[in-house]
Design a protein around this motif. Structure first.
Motif, short mmCIF file in Angstrom:
data_model
loop_
_atom_site.label_atom_id
_atom_site.label_comp_id
_atom_site.label_asym_id
_atom_site.label_seq_id
_atom_site.Cartn_x
_atom_site.Cartn_y
_atom_site.Cartn_z
N VAL A 116 90.26 18.96 -2.60
CA VAL A 116 91.50 19.73 -2.53
C VAL A 116 91.12 21.10 -2.01
O VAL A 116 90.33 21.82 -2.63
N SER A 117 91.68 21.48 -0.86
CA SER A 117 91.18 22.66 -0.14
C SER A 117 91.22 23.94 -0.95
O SER A 117 90.32 24.77 -0.86
N GLU A 118 92.25 24.09 -1.78
CA GLU A 118 92.38 25.35 -2.51
C GLU A 118 91.58 25.37 -3.81
O GLU A 118 91.51 26.41 -4.49
N LEU A 119 90.95 24.24 -4.18
CA LEU A 119 90.26 24.14 -5.45
C LEU A 119 88.79 24.50 -5.29
O LEU A 119 88.06 23.87 -4.53
N GLU A 120 88.34 25.49 -6.03
CA GLU A 120 86.92 25.86 -6.10
C GLU A 120 86.34 25.26 -7.37
O GLU A 120 86.86 25.48 -8.46
N ILE A 121 85.26 24.51 -7.24
CA ILE A 121 84.63 23.87 -8.39
C ILE A 121 83.29 24.53 -8.66
O ILE A 121 82.45 24.66 -7.76
N VAL A 122 83.10 24.98 -9.91
CA VAL A 122 81.88 25.69 -10.27
C VAL A 122 81.24 25.03 -11.48
O VAL A 122 81.92 24.44 -12.33
N LEU A 166 84.24 23.64 -14.01
CA LEU A 166 85.59 24.19 -13.98
C LEU A 166 86.10 24.16 -12.55
O LEU A 166 85.35 24.42 -11.61
N GLY A 167 87.38 23.86 -12.40
CA GLY A 167 88.05 23.95 -11.11
C GLY A 167 89.01 25.12 -11.13
O GLY A 167 89.79 25.28 -12.07
N ARG A 168 88.93 25.95 -10.09
CA ARG A 168 89.73 27.17 -10.04
C ARG A 168 90.57 27.22 -8.76
O ARG A 168 90.12 26.82 -7.69
N ALA A 177 85.80 19.18 -16.31
CA ALA A 177 85.15 17.89 -16.52
C ALA A 177 83.72 18.14 -16.94
O ALA A 177 83.19 19.25 -16.75
N ALA A 178 83.08 17.13 -17.48
CA ALA A 178 81.66 17.18 -17.81
C ALA A 178 80.97 15.96 -17.26
O ALA A 178 81.56 14.87 -17.17
N GLY A 179 79.72 16.12 -16.87
CA GLY A 179 78.89 15.01 -16.42
C GLY A 179 77.58 15.02 -17.18
O GLY A 179 77.03 16.09 -17.47
N TYR A 180 77.07 13.83 -17.52
CA TYR A 180 75.83 13.73 -18.28
C TYR A 180 74.96 12.66 -17.64
O TYR A 180 75.29 11.46 -17.67
N VAL A 181 73.85 13.09 -17.05
CA VAL A 181 72.93 12.17 -16.37
C VAL A 181 71.83 11.77 -17.34
O VAL A 181 71.10 12.63 -17.86
N VAL A 182 71.71 10.47 -17.60
CA VAL A 182 70.66 9.93 -18.47
C VAL A 182 70.19 8.60 -17.89
O VAL A 182 71.01 7.69 -17.65
N ASP A 183 68.90 8.48 -17.63
CA ASP A 183 68.29 7.20 -17.25
C ASP A 183 69.00 6.51 -16.08
O ASP A 183 69.27 5.31 -16.11
N ARG A 200 98.46 17.40 -8.55
CA ARG A 200 97.99 18.12 -7.36
C ARG A 200 96.59 17.68 -6.91
O ARG A 200 96.02 18.28 -6.01
N GLY A 201 96.05 16.68 -7.59
CA GLY A 201 94.74 16.16 -7.20
C GLY A 201 93.56 16.88 -7.81
O GLY A 201 92.40 16.58 -7.47
N TYR A 202 93.81 17.81 -8.75
CA TYR A 202 92.70 18.59 -9.29
C TYR A 202 91.76 17.74 -10.14
O TYR A 202 90.53 17.87 -10.04
N GLY A 203 92.33 16.89 -11.00
CA GLY A 203 91.48 16.05 -11.85
C GLY A 203 90.63 15.10 -11.04
O GLY A 203 89.45 14.89 -11.35
N ALA A 204 91.21 14.51 -10.00
CA ALA A 204 90.45 13.61 -9.14
C ALA A 204 89.33 14.35 -8.42
O ALA A 204 88.20 13.85 -8.32
N ALA A 205 89.63 15.54 -7.94
CA ALA A 205 88.63 16.30 -7.18
C ALA A 205 87.46 16.72 -8.06
O ALA A 205 86.30 16.62 -7.64
#
Length: 258
Positions: A116-122, A166-168, A177-183, A200-205
C-alpha cells in the motif's frame, strides 16, 4: 512432513518459549497432550489442553481442573478429526462453546505482494513503539490492553527471532503485526487494525511484510491461525488452509487472539 502437523508443532514450540519468558507460566508435554497455563494471559487459548492423541480424553478432567483451580478459564484446542474422544469428553465436561480457527501456511513462492503506497512499515525497537503496538492490538481485537500487555514485555519481545511491526500513514500508527522465526518457520501473530482503519489493505500489507522478513531471516514456511475476519485476506496473500482447529470453552468465555 505434513504441513498441518508442521504448523501444529511450530505452535507448540512457540507456546513453550513463551512459557519460558512469562511469569508463572507452565508448559508440559504429557502423555497424549500438551498442558499449559499462562496466569498473566488468562485466555482459554493459552490455558488448558492441546491434545495429540485420544488417550488424553481420560486425563482431560484433571488437567482442566488444574487450570481452573488457578481461577483461569480453560480451553481445549483440537485439530479437526484427530481426537474425537477428546472432543466428546470436553463437551461432557461442559466445554460446549466452539470456535473454528483455520491454520494456514504459505511458502515463498505462494506469497502475493500487497503493498500500500501510503503505508510505511517499521520494525519496533523502542518502549514507545511496543506501547503503541499494544494499544493498536487491543483496539483491533476489542480486548483490554492489560490482557495483552504480557505479549509486549521485554521478556517476549526480546526473544531471538521475535519481531513486532507497526504500519504508519502520514505519521500515524494504523496497523500492527508480529513475526516469530523459529527452526525454519515464521509464525505471524497479533495482526490487528482498528475498525476505523480497515478496508484499506493495511493488515494485508503488514502481514506480507512480516512474512517476507521471516523468509529473509531463513524461514521457508510462514504460518498463522486466522480469525473469521482475516481468512479471506490471508487467502488473497497466498496462504492456504492446511488444518482446522476448534477451540472448546465453557459458554460465554473470552476465547482466542487471532
Amino acid at each position: 512432513m505434513d504441513e498441518g502437523l508442521r504448523l501444529h508443532l511450530a505452535l507448540c514450540t512457540v507456546a513453550e518459549r513463551l512459557a519460558g519468558a512469562l511469569e508463572g507460566a507452565r508448559f508440559e508435554r504429557r502423555d497424549g497432550y500438551v498442558f499449559m497455563t499462562f496466569p498473566t494471559l488468562p485466555l482459554p487459548s493459552f490455558n488448558g489442553v492441546w491434545p495429540d492423541e485420544d488417550s488424553a480424553a481420560s486425563a482431560l478432567g484433571g488437567a482442566l481442573a488444574e487450570v481452573e483451580a488457578e481461577g483461569i478459564a480453560a480451553g481445549v484446542l483440537t485439530r479437526s478429526g484427530q481426537t474425537p474422544a477428546v472432543d466428546e469428553a470436553a463437551r461432557e465436561l461442559g466445554l460446549t462453546a466452539a470456535e473454528r480457527i483455520p491454520g494456514m501456511v504459505a511458502n515463498a513462492g505462494d506469497l502475493i505482494g500487497a503493498a500500500v503506497s501510503e503505508l510505511e512499515i517499521v520494525r519496533v525497537e523502542t518502549a514507545d513503539g511496543f506501547a503503541q503496538a499494544l494499544a493498536l492490538a487491543a483496539d483491533g481485537f476489542g480486548l483490554p490492553a492489560d490482557l495483552l500487555a504480557p505479549l509486549y514485555l521485554p521478556g517476549v519481545t526480546g526473544l531471538d527471532g521475535f519481531e513486532v511491526y507497526l504500519g504508519r500513514v502520514a505519521g500515524r500508527d494504523v496497523t500492527t503485526a508480529a513475526g516469530y522465526v523459529v527452526d525454519g518457520d515464521v509464525g505471524i501473530f497479533n495482526v490487528a487494525t482498528p475498525a476505523e482503519r480497515r478496508g484499506r489493505g493495511y493488515g494485508a500489507a503488514i502481514t506480507a511484510s512480516a512474512v517476507r522478513e521471516g523468509f529473509a531471516a531463513g524461514a521457508d514456511l510462514a504460518y498463522l491461525q486466522s480469525s473469521a475476519l482475516g481468512g479471506s485476506v490471508y487467502r488473497r496473500l497466498g496462504f492456504r488452509e492446511v488444518v482446522s482447529y476448534e477451540l472448546l470453552t465453557r459458554p460465554a468465555e473470552v476465547t482466542a487472539i487471532s
